[in-house]
Write an enzyme that holds these catalytic residues in place. Sequence first.
Site, PDB file in Angstrom:
ATOM      1  N   TYR A  19       0.868  -1.196  -0.014  1.00 12.69           N
ATOM      2  CA  TYR A  19       0.115  -0.020   0.129  1.00 12.69           C
ATOM      3  C   TYR A  19       0.688   1.462   0.125  1.00 12.69           C
ATOM      4  CZ  TYR A  19       0.766  -0.882   4.934  1.00 12.69           C
ATOM      5  OH  TYR A  19       1.544  -1.056   6.278  1.00 12.69           O
ATOM      6  N   GLY A  20       2.029   1.350  -0.037  1.00  9.98           N
ATOM      7  CA  GLY A  20       3.076   2.426   0.028  1.00  9.98           C
ATOM      8  C   GLY A  20       4.129   2.298  -0.729  1.00  9.98           C
ATOM      9  N   THR A  21       5.463   2.403  -0.395  1.00  7.94           N
ATOM     10  CA  THR A  21       6.635   2.335  -1.026  1.00  7.94           C
ATOM     11  C   THR A  21       6.848   1.121  -1.828  1.00  7.94           C
ATOM     12  OG1 THR A  21       7.959   1.906   0.795  1.00  7.94           O
ATOM     13  CG2 THR A  21       7.571   4.116   0.504  1.00  7.94           C
ATOM     14  N   LEU A  22       6.043   0.053  -1.743  1.00  8.39           N
ATOM     15  CA  LEU A  22       6.203  -1.140  -2.553  1.00  8.39           C
ATOM     16  C   LEU A  22       5.329  -1.310  -3.588  1.00  8.39           C
ATOM     17  CD1 LEU A  22       6.504  -3.547   0.350  1.00  8.39           C
ATOM     18  CD2 LEU A  22       8.345  -3.281  -1.310  1.00  8.39           C
ATOM     19  N   GLU A  90      10.536  -4.545   6.546  1.00 10.36           N
ATOM     20  CA  GLU A  90       9.520  -4.148   7.331  1.00 10.36           C
ATOM     21  C   GLU A  90       9.544  -4.290   8.769  1.00 10.36           C
ATOM     22  OE1 GLU A  90       7.423  -2.181   5.921  1.00 10.36           O
ATOM     23  OE2 GLU A  90       6.841  -3.011   3.901  1.00 10.36           O
TER      24      GLU A  90
END
Length: 147
Positions: A19-22, A90
């Site tokens: 949902y973000g930087t991936l 993570e």
Amino acid sequence: MTSAVRPQGPTAPLPFFVYGTLRPGEVNHDLFLRGRTSAEEPARLPDAVLYDGPGYPYAVHRPGSTVVGELITPEPGAYPELLASLDLLEEYEGPGRPGNLYDRTAREVLRPDGTAVRAWVYLAAELLARDLSASGTEIPGGDWFGR
């Protein structure tokens, strides 16, 4: 009742919800996922809210909210190495570990057609969620790209 399930025993080869930087187009997608996926498709994580943290996003469980992201299916041969790499990124050391930045949990995510798929999701660990939710900024609509 929460839809989170803590893994027990051997790790199931599930896709990942990111949902973000991936997400595609973001820096960590290129570093960790490029060339290691067999499918990438839009998806939504129900019962979660997204926050803009100190340089990275984090999601926490919240009934009635939705986070926008992608469902990433790893290439079969890339799965073990990718899982280990994402756990390291993570800062996930295992279920219930006090050093976790994020907790990896199996949750149902929804494809655009409404089909539910079980996927690994990294949600903010309790300490991160408690510390940052007081000062973090909720991202309206739950979409990292919309911030």
